[in-house]
Scaffold this motif. Structure first.
Motif, mmCIF file in Angstrom:
data_model
loop_
_atom_site.group_PDB
_atom_site.id
_atom_site.type_symbol
_atom_site.label_atom_id
_atom_site.label_comp_id
_atom_site.label_asym_id
_atom_site.label_seq_id
_atom_site.Cartn_x
_atom_site.Cartn_y
_atom_site.Cartn_z
ATOM 1 N N GLY A 26 0.822 -1.221 0.000
ATOM 2 C CA GLY A 26 0.000 0.000 0.000
ATOM 3 C C GLY A 26 0.844 1.254 0.000
ATOM 4 O O GLY A 26 0.540 2.235 -0.700
ATOM 5 N N ILE A 27 1.920 1.247 0.769
ATOM 6 C CA ILE A 27 2.810 2.410 0.810
ATOM 7 C C ILE A 27 3.474 2.615 -0.548
ATOM 8 O O ILE A 27 3.544 3.740 -1.057
ATOM 9 N N VAL A 28 3.942 1.534 -1.165
ATOM 10 C CA VAL A 28 4.595 1.629 -2.481
ATOM 11 C C VAL A 28 3.612 2.138 -3.529
ATOM 12 O O VAL A 28 3.932 3.031 -4.333
ATOM 13 N N ILE A 29 2.393 1.592 -3.551
ATOM 14 C CA ILE A 29 1.390 2.046 -4.527
ATOM 15 C C ILE A 29 1.038 3.517 -4.292
ATOM 16 O O ILE A 29 0.905 4.298 -5.243
ATOM 17 N N GLY A 30 0.899 3.944 -3.055
ATOM 18 C CA GLY A 30 0.569 5.345 -2.764
ATOM 19 C C GLY A 30 1.658 6.300 -3.210
ATOM 20 O O GLY A 30 1.378 7.329 -3.837
ATOM 21 N N ILE A 31 2.901 5.976 -2.925
ATOM 22 C CA ILE A 31 4.008 6.840 -3.335
ATOM 23 C C ILE A 31 4.121 6.886 -4.855
ATOM 24 O O ILE A 31 4.331 7.951 -5.445
ATOM 25 N N THR A 32 3.948 5.727 -5.507
ATOM 26 C CA THR A 32 3.991 5.680 -6.972
ATOM 27 C C THR A 32 2.885 6.537 -7.581
ATOM 28 O O THR A 32 3.110 7.260 -8.559
ATOM 29 N N ALA A 33 1.688 6.466 -7.014
ATOM 30 C CA ALA A 33 0.570 7.264 -7.533
ATOM 31 C C ALA A 33 0.845 8.757 -7.385
ATOM 32 O O ALA A 33 0.564 9.542 -8.307
ATOM 33 N N ILE A 34 1.388 9.171 -6.259
ATOM 34 C CA ILE A 34 1.685 10.599 -6.053
ATOM 35 C C ILE A 34 2.739 11.074 -7.045
ATOM 36 O O ILE A 34 2.593 12.141 -7.660
ATOM 37 N N ILE A 35 3.792 10.297 -7.241
ATOM 38 C CA ILE A 35 4.843 10.686 -8.191
ATOM 39 C C ILE A 35 4.286 10.739 -9.612
ATOM 40 O O ILE A 35 4.590 11.661 -10.377
ATOM 41 N N LEU A 36 3.438 9.776 -9.973
ATOM 42 C CA LEU A 36 2.843 9.741 -11.314
ATOM 43 C C LEU A 36 1.947 10.954 -11.557
ATOM 44 O O LEU A 36 2.025 11.598 -12.612
ATOM 45 N N ILE A 37 1.133 11.311 -10.583
ATOM 46 C CA ILE A 37 0.246 12.469 -10.740
ATOM 47 C C ILE A 37 1.048 13.762 -10.851
ATOM 48 O O ILE A 37 0.739 14.634 -11.671
ATOM 49 N N GLN A 38 2.084 13.900 -10.071
ATOM 50 C CA GLN A 38 2.928 15.098 -10.164
ATOM 51 C C GLN A 38 3.626 15.168 -11.516
ATOM 52 O O GLN A 38 3.748 16.250 -12.097
ATOM 53 N N SER A 39 4.076 14.045 -12.038
ATOM 54 C CA SER A 39 4.750 14.031 -13.344
ATOM 55 C C SER A 39 3.789 14.401 -14.465
ATOM 56 O O SER A 39 4.135 15.176 -15.359
ATOM 57 N N GLY A 85 1.060 16.202 -14.163
ATOM 58 C CA GLY A 85 0.742 17.628 -14.007
ATOM 59 C C GLY A 85 1.850 18.520 -14.531
ATOM 60 O O GLY A 85 1.592 19.517 -15.215
ATOM 61 N N ALA A 86 3.096 18.170 -14.242
ATOM 62 C CA ALA A 86 4.221 18.980 -14.730
ATOM 63 C C ALA A 86 4.333 18.900 -16.250
ATOM 64 O O ALA A 86 4.611 19.906 -16.915
ATOM 65 N N GLY A 87 4.093 17.720 -16.813
ATOM 66 C CA GLY A 87 4.139 17.581 -18.275
ATOM 67 C C GLY A 87 3.047 18.392 -18.953
ATOM 68 O O GLY A 87 3.283 19.042 -19.973
ATOM 69 N N ALA A 88 1.839 18.368 -18.395
ATOM 70 C CA ALA A 88 0.740 19.155 -18.961
ATOM 71 C C ALA A 88 1.034 20.650 -18.853
ATOM 72 O O ALA A 88 0.759 21.412 -19.786
ATOM 73 N N GLN A 89 1.601 21.072 -17.743
ATOM 74 C CA GLN A 89 1.940 22.488 -17.575
ATOM 75 C C GLN A 89 2.989 22.915 -18.602
ATOM 76 O O GLN A 89 2.870 23.981 -19.210
ATOM 77 N N ASP A 90 4.003 22.093 -18.813
ATOM 78 C CA ASP A 90 5.031 22.414 -19.810
ATOM 79 C C ASP A 90 4.442 22.493 -21.209
ATOM 80 O O ASP A 90 4.806 23.361 -22.000
ATOM 81 N N LEU A 91 3.515 21.577 -21.528
ATOM 82 C CA LEU A 91 2.885 21.581 -22.852
ATOM 83 C C LEU A 91 2.088 22.865 -23.070
ATOM 84 O O LEU A 91 2.219 23.517 -24.107
ATOM 85 N N ILE A 92 1.297 23.248 -22.102
ATOM 86 C CA ILE A 92 0.476 24.456 -22.227
ATOM 87 C C ILE A 92 1.351 25.699 -22.322
ATOM 88 O O ILE A 92 1.122 26.583 -23.161
ATOM 89 N N LEU A 93 2.374 25.791 -21.487
ATOM 90 C CA LEU A 93 3.253 26.960 -21.525
ATOM 91 C C LEU A 93 4.019 27.052 -22.842
ATOM 92 O O LEU A 93 4.208 28.147 -23.379
ATOM 93 N N SER A 94 4.436 25.924 -23.403
ATOM 94 C CA SER A 94 5.156 25.976 -24.682
ATOM 95 C C SER A 94 4.229 26.414 -25.805
ATOM 96 O O SER A 94 4.658 27.117 -26.720
ATOM 97 N N GLN A 95 2.964 26.019 -25.762
ATOM 98 C CA GLN A 95 2.025 26.470 -26.787
ATOM 99 C C GLN A 95 1.763 27.966 -26.664
ATOM 100 O O GLN A 95 1.679 28.673 -27.675
ATOM 101 N N ILE A 96 1.651 28.477 -25.467
ATOM 102 C CA ILE A 96 1.426 29.911 -25.279
ATOM 103 C C ILE A 96 2.659 30.698 -25.708
ATOM 104 O O ILE A 96 2.547 31.734 -26.367
ATOM 105 N N GLN A 97 3.852 30.218 -25.369
ATOM 106 C CA GLN A 97 5.073 30.912 -25.759
ATOM 107 C C GLN A 97 5.269 30.862 -27.264
ATOM 108 O O GLN A 97 5.852 31.771 -27.846
#
Length: 121
Positions: A27-40, A42-54
């Protein structure tokens, strides 16, 4: 309490409840993996949107007249709406928009043209 006693008690608890310990670790491993995956993601989507605006230019603003089309019948109305000369004059006045450096009006339109018996739109 003695640290040695605490360690011995913890190891004994892990040995006696092996399935519970394995499920807890899983459970601890799955929870940590899920948090890292969601953050990754989110960061990828943010980079994509910012590159399109720039890519458009971070200091470019496009003003379109009318309202958002709600259906196929409204789309023609959106194309026929246009900003008026008074709107352009208002934007060119420094008092109304002090930070505008350049204004470039663009006209979109459509019409039918005939050439050698063929009609083109």
């Amino acid at each position: 309490m003695n640290p040695r006693h605490v360690l011995r008690t913890a190891m004994e608890g892990l040995r006696t409840n092996r399935m519970r310990s394995a499920l807890t670790i899983l459970g601890i491993v799955i929870g940590i993996t899920a948090i890292i995956l969601i953050q990754s993601i989110g960061a990828g989507a943010q980079d994509l949107i910012l590159s399109q605006i720039q890519g458009m230019g971070s200091k470019t603003i496009i003003v379109l007249p009318g309202r958002q089309a709600k259906g196929p019948s409204d789309f023609a109305q959106t194309l026929s709406d246009s900003l008026k000369q008074k709107d352009l004059d208002a934007l060119e006045r420094q008092a109304n928009a002090p930070h505008i450096a350049q204004i470039m009006p663009i006209v979109f339109g459509s019409d039918a043209v005939s050439y050698q018996g063929n009609t083109y739109r």
